[in-house]
Design a protein around this motif. Structure first.
Motif, PDB file in Angstrom:
ATOM      1  N   GLY A  94       0.828  -1.197   0.000  1.00  0.00           N
ATOM      2  CA  GLY A  94       0.000   0.000   0.000  1.00  0.00           C
ATOM      3  C   GLY A  94       0.861   1.245   0.000  1.00  0.00           C
ATOM      4  N   SER A  95       0.224   2.369  -0.226  1.00  0.00           N
ATOM      5  CA  SER A  95       0.931   3.648  -0.239  1.00  0.00           C
ATOM      6  C   SER A  95       1.307   4.049   1.187  1.00  0.00           C
ATOM      7  N   THR A  96       2.247   4.982   1.314  1.00  0.00           N
ATOM      8  CA  THR A  96       2.620   5.442   2.654  1.00  0.00           C
ATOM      9  C   THR A  96       1.407   6.065   3.349  1.00  0.00           C
ATOM     10  N   ASP A 141      -2.330   5.854   7.742  1.00  0.00           N
ATOM     11  CA  ASP A 141      -3.689   5.869   8.281  1.00  0.00           C
ATOM     12  C   ASP A 141      -3.950   4.631   9.134  1.00  0.00           C
ATOM     13  N   LEU A 142      -3.451   3.497   8.698  1.00  0.00           N
ATOM     14  CA  LEU A 142      -3.615   2.260   9.450  1.00  0.00           C
ATOM     15  C   LEU A 142      -2.858   2.307  10.776  1.00  0.00           C
ATOM     16  N   LEU A 143      -1.601   2.736  10.731  1.00  0.00           N
ATOM     17  CA  LEU A 143      -0.756   2.727  11.934  1.00  0.00           C
ATOM     18  C   LEU A 143      -1.116   3.819  12.945  1.00  0.00           C
ATOM     19  N   THR A 144      -2.010   4.703  12.578  1.00  0.00           N
ATOM     20  CA  THR A 144      -2.466   5.725  13.516  1.00  0.00           C
ATOM     21  C   THR A 144      -3.951   5.555  13.854  1.00  0.00           C
ATOM     22  N   ASP A 145      -4.554   4.462  13.417  1.00  0.00           N
ATOM     23  CA  ASP A 145      -5.962   4.158  13.681  1.00  0.00           C
ATOM     24  C   ASP A 145      -6.058   3.378  14.988  1.00  0.00           C
ATOM     25  N   VAL A 146      -6.683   3.964  16.000  1.00  0.00           N
ATOM     26  CA  VAL A 146      -6.726   3.351  17.332  1.00  0.00           C
ATOM     27  C   VAL A 146      -7.445   1.995  17.317  1.00  0.00           C
ATOM     28  N   LYS A 147      -8.478   1.845  16.479  1.00  0.00           N
ATOM     29  CA  LYS A 147      -9.177   0.550  16.420  1.00  0.00           C
ATOM     30  C   LYS A 147      -8.267  -0.534  15.858  1.00  0.00           C
ATOM     31  N   ALA A 148      -7.527  -0.205  14.805  1.00  0.00           N
ATOM     32  CA  ALA A 148      -6.593  -1.173  14.231  1.00  0.00           C
ATOM     33  C   ALA A 148      -5.494  -1.512  15.234  1.00  0.00           C
ATOM     34  N   LEU A 149      -4.984  -0.491  15.936  1.00  0.00           N
ATOM     35  CA  LEU A 149      -3.952  -0.728  16.947  1.00  0.00           C
ATOM     36  C   LEU A 149      -4.473  -1.651  18.045  1.00  0.00           C
ATOM     37  N   GLY A 160       9.771   3.958  20.812  1.00  0.00           N
ATOM     38  CA  GLY A 160      10.197   3.485  19.508  1.00  0.00           C
ATOM     39  C   GLY A 160       9.895   4.500  18.428  1.00  0.00           C
ATOM     40  N   LEU A 161      10.554   4.318  17.313  1.00  0.00           N
ATOM     41  CA  LEU A 161      10.359   5.160  16.146  1.00  0.00           C
ATOM     42  C   LEU A 161       9.849   4.278  15.020  1.00  0.00           C
ATOM     43  N   LEU A 162       8.742   4.702  14.402  1.00  0.00           N
ATOM     44  CA  LEU A 162       8.212   4.024  13.233  1.00  0.00           C
ATOM     45  C   LEU A 162       8.429   4.940  12.040  1.00  0.00           C
ATOM     46  N   GLU A 163       9.183   4.457  11.053  1.00  0.00           N
ATOM     47  CA  GLU A 163       9.475   5.237   9.855  1.00  0.00           C
ATOM     48  C   GLU A 163       8.902   4.518   8.641  1.00  0.00           C
ATOM     49  N   LEU A 164       8.175   5.251   7.820  1.00  0.00           N
ATOM     50  CA  LEU A 164       7.588   4.696   6.612  1.00  0.00           C
ATOM     51  C   LEU A 164       8.413   5.131   5.408  1.00  0.00           C
ATOM     52  N   GLN A 165       8.723   4.171   4.541  1.00  0.00           N
ATOM     53  CA  GLN A 165       9.515   4.455   3.345  1.00  0.00           C
ATOM     54  C   GLN A 165       8.886   3.763   2.152  1.00  0.00           C
ATOM     55  N   VAL A 166       8.883   4.463   1.026  1.00  0.00           N
ATOM     56  CA  VAL A 166       8.392   3.861  -0.212  1.00  0.00           C
ATOM     57  C   VAL A 166       9.407   2.818  -0.655  1.00  0.00           C
ATOM     58  N   MET A 207      -1.733  -6.194  11.172  1.00  0.00           N
ATOM     59  CA  MET A 207      -1.927  -4.897  10.520  1.00  0.00           C
ATOM     60  C   MET A 207      -1.964  -5.052   8.997  1.00  0.00           C
ATOM     61  N   ALA A 208      -1.130  -5.939   8.452  1.00  0.00           N
ATOM     62  CA  ALA A 208      -1.143  -6.179   7.009  1.00  0.00           C
ATOM     63  C   ALA A 208      -2.502  -6.736   6.576  1.00  0.00           C
ATOM     64  N   SER A 209      -3.088  -7.621   7.379  1.00  0.00           N
ATOM     65  CA  SER A 209      -4.406  -8.158   7.028  1.00  0.00           C
ATOM     66  C   SER A 209      -5.484  -7.082   7.172  1.00  0.00           C
ATOM     67  N   GLN A 210      -5.336  -6.179   8.146  1.00  0.00           N
ATOM     68  CA  GLN A 210      -6.281  -5.063   8.286  1.00  0.00           C
ATOM     69  C   GLN A 210      -6.200  -4.164   7.051  1.00  0.00           C
ATOM     70  N   LEU A 211      -4.994  -3.927   6.561  1.00  0.00           N
ATOM     71  CA  LEU A 211      -4.827  -3.090   5.371  1.00  0.00           C
ATOM     72  C   LEU A 211      -5.496  -3.745   4.161  1.00  0.00           C
ATOM     73  N   ALA A 212      -5.308  -5.048   4.018  1.00  0.00           N
ATOM     74  CA  ALA A 212      -5.923  -5.769   2.893  1.00  0.00           C
ATOM     75  C   ALA A 212      -7.452  -5.672   2.936  1.00  0.00           C
TER      76      ALA A 212
END
Length: 148
Positions: free
Chosen positions: A11-13, A18-26, A91-97, A140-145
């Motif tokens: 998926g796009s960054t 959006d997924l990694l900042t969604d409290v329900k998904a977390l 921790g630090l979460l960094e997103l990269q294309v 999280m990957a399955s939530q994104l799918a």
């Protein structure tokens, strides 16, 4: 204890952010999470049931997202305690294309554990931490799918 990892998402960054900042998904994907309640902007009270080797227990604590640079990175602060010990980490979460429509999430951080739960040993704690983080990102990957 140092924590590192690299996880790939189809998926796009923006979608991954959006997924990694969604409290329900977390909440749904955090192993042992029984509930998360917003107590302030980007700050949550959480309750978890965790087992490490022969030690099992409930933890209550806080999770806070800070230093957000959408959609590239944010810091995550976690602290919790219970009858069997405590955990505190950041921790630090960094997103990269990675390539077209693929995003890598790089995780780096540090955690301290004390009390009875720390008595199971560093090696076991590191293994359990990697397992929990792997379960989290797989979920999280399955939530994104499901969102596509």
């Amino acid at each position: 204890m140092k924590i590192t990892g690299r996880y790939s998402f189809p998926g796009s960054t923006k979608q991954v952010w959006d997924l990694l900042t969604d409290v329900k998904a977390l909440q749904n994907c955090t192993p042992g999470c029984k509930g998360m309640e917003e107590i302030g902007p980007d700050e949550y009270k959480a309750t978890m049931e965790i087992g490490v080797g022969p030690i099992n227990g409930s933890f209550s604590g806080k999770i806070r997202m800070a230093d957000k640079e959408e959609p590239n990175r944010y810091k995550l602060y976690v602290e919790g305690s219970g009858m069997v010990g405590f955990v505190k980490g950041e921790g630090l979460l960094e997103l990269q294309v990675e390539e077209a429509d693929k995003t890598a999430v790089l995780v780096s951080g540090d955690a301290q554990v004390g009390g009875l739960v720390a008595g199971v040993g560093q090696r076991l704690l590191e293994g359990v931490s990697k397992q929990f983080i792997g379960q989290f990102f797989k979920c999280m990957a399955s939530q994104l799918a499901e969102r596509k």
